[in-house]
Design an enzyme around this catalytic site. Structure first.
Site, PDB file in Angstrom:
ATOM      1  N   HIS A 103      44.539   7.334 -17.682  1.00 56.80           N
ATOM      2  CA  HIS A 103      44.531   8.143 -18.910  1.00 56.80           C
ATOM      3  C   HIS A 103      45.801   8.959 -18.990  1.00 56.80           C
ATOM      4  CE1 HIS A 103      42.425  10.365 -15.716  1.00 56.80           C
ATOM      5  NE2 HIS A 103      42.929  11.461 -16.232  1.00 56.80           N
ATOM      6  N   HIS A 105      47.646  12.143 -20.609  1.00 54.23           N
ATOM      7  CA  HIS A 105      47.332  13.435 -21.231  1.00 54.23           C
ATOM      8  C   HIS A 105      48.414  13.750 -22.272  1.00 54.23           C
ATOM      9  CE1 HIS A 105      44.455  15.104 -18.097  1.00 54.23           C
ATOM     10  NE2 HIS A 105      45.040  14.157 -17.373  1.00 54.23           N
TER      11      HIS A 105
HETATM   12  P1  AMP Z   1      42.652  13.888 -14.331  1.00 55.44           P
HETATM   13  O1  AMP Z   1      42.725  15.021 -13.367  1.00 55.44           O
HETATM   14  O2  AMP Z   1      44.000  13.450 -14.815  1.00 55.44           O
HETATM   15  O3  AMP Z   1      41.820  12.742 -13.804  1.00 55.44           O
HETATM   16  O4  AMP Z   1      41.950  14.475 -15.616  1.00 55.44           O
HETATM   17  C1  AMP Z   1      40.682  14.114 -16.054  1.00 55.44           C
HETATM   18  C2  AMP Z   1      40.497  14.824 -17.375  1.00 55.44           C
HETATM   19  O5  AMP Z   1      39.347  14.288 -17.974  1.00 55.44           O
HETATM   20  C3  AMP Z   1      40.276  16.335 -17.246  1.00 55.44           C
HETATM   21  O6  AMP Z   1      41.265  17.003 -18.018  1.00 55.44           O
HETATM   22  C4  AMP Z   1      38.861  16.534 -17.789  1.00 55.44           C
HETATM   23  O7  AMP Z   1      38.746  17.727 -18.531  1.00 55.44           O
HETATM   24  C5  AMP Z   1      38.682  15.311 -18.660  1.00 55.44           C
HETATM   25  N1  AMP Z   1      37.306  14.860 -18.822  1.00 55.44           N
HETATM   26  C6  AMP Z   1      36.402  14.638 -17.854  1.00 55.44           C
HETATM   27  N2  AMP Z   1      35.252  14.179 -18.391  1.00 55.44           N
HETATM   28  C7  AMP Z   1      35.465  14.099 -19.727  1.00 55.44           C
HETATM   29  C8  AMP Z   1      34.658  13.690 -20.834  1.00 55.44           C
HETATM   30  N3  AMP Z   1      33.405  13.265 -20.671  1.00 55.44           N
HETATM   31  N4  AMP Z   1      35.195  13.754 -22.076  1.00 55.44           N
HETATM   32  C9  AMP Z   1      36.451  14.174 -22.249  1.00 55.44           C
HETATM   33  N5  AMP Z   1      37.261  14.564 -21.249  1.00 55.44           N
HETATM   34  C10 AMP Z   1      36.768  14.536 -20.001  1.00 55.44           C
END
Ligand code: AMP
Ligand code: ZN
Length: 145
Positions: A103, A105
């Protein structure tokens, strides 16, 4: 490797099994608001197929993912009247990746928002000699041949 992983929260979003604030969908990528935003408009862009690391994507998926980011960055910035944005991937758990589904950001930024540039993400800066820098450059370059 399968297209969808039932244990993956982002695959469950792709499958429509859990809700998301989806803002954009293409054939191969999906974008939705981060549930725990670092800034208004914080958006995640994912390939619809399950892969953990950027380097696991095939060329077409990588292209679609980048094109979606490219399309969305100005739209997200405009929607929240941002002055700029950081666009970044946590690629692997050592880099802080918590959800093991690629993903990107998009974090909108605002003048004087108190945040930091991307240079703030790593630990202590290494002291590298010219010879070490040459070796590293060679090691990277020879792997791209
Ligand atoms: P990372 O540390 O790059 O894996 O970031 C994961 C991101 O996913 C974090 O910023 C979370 O806030 C976001 N996240 C986790 N679960 C969800 C969800 N169900 N819907 C939207 N964002 C999410
Ligand atoms: Zn997944």
């Amino acid at each position: 490797m399968t297209d969808s992983n039932e244990d993956c929260i982002f695959c469950r979003i792709v499958e429509g099994e859990i809700p998301s604030r989806t803002v954009y969908e293409t054939d191969g990528a999906l974008a939705f608001l981060d549930a725990n935003p670092l800034a208004p408009g914080h958006t995640l862009v994912i390939p619809t197929a399950h892969h953990q690391h950027l380097q696991d994507l095939d060329g077409h998926s990588a292209h679609v993912l980048y094109e979606t980011l490219h399309d969305l960055v100005p739209v997200v910035e405009d929607a929240v009247d941002a002055d700029g944005s950081n666009v970044a991937f946590n690629n692997g758990s050592a880099a802080g990746q918590e959800v093991p589904h690629v993903h990107g950001h998009i974090v909108p930024r605002f003048e004087n928002d108190g945040g930091s540039p991307i240079h703030a993400i790593a630990g202590e800066r290494p002291e590298l000699s010219d010879a070490e820098l040459d070796d590293i450059a060679d090691a990277i370059a020879e792997r791209t041949e």
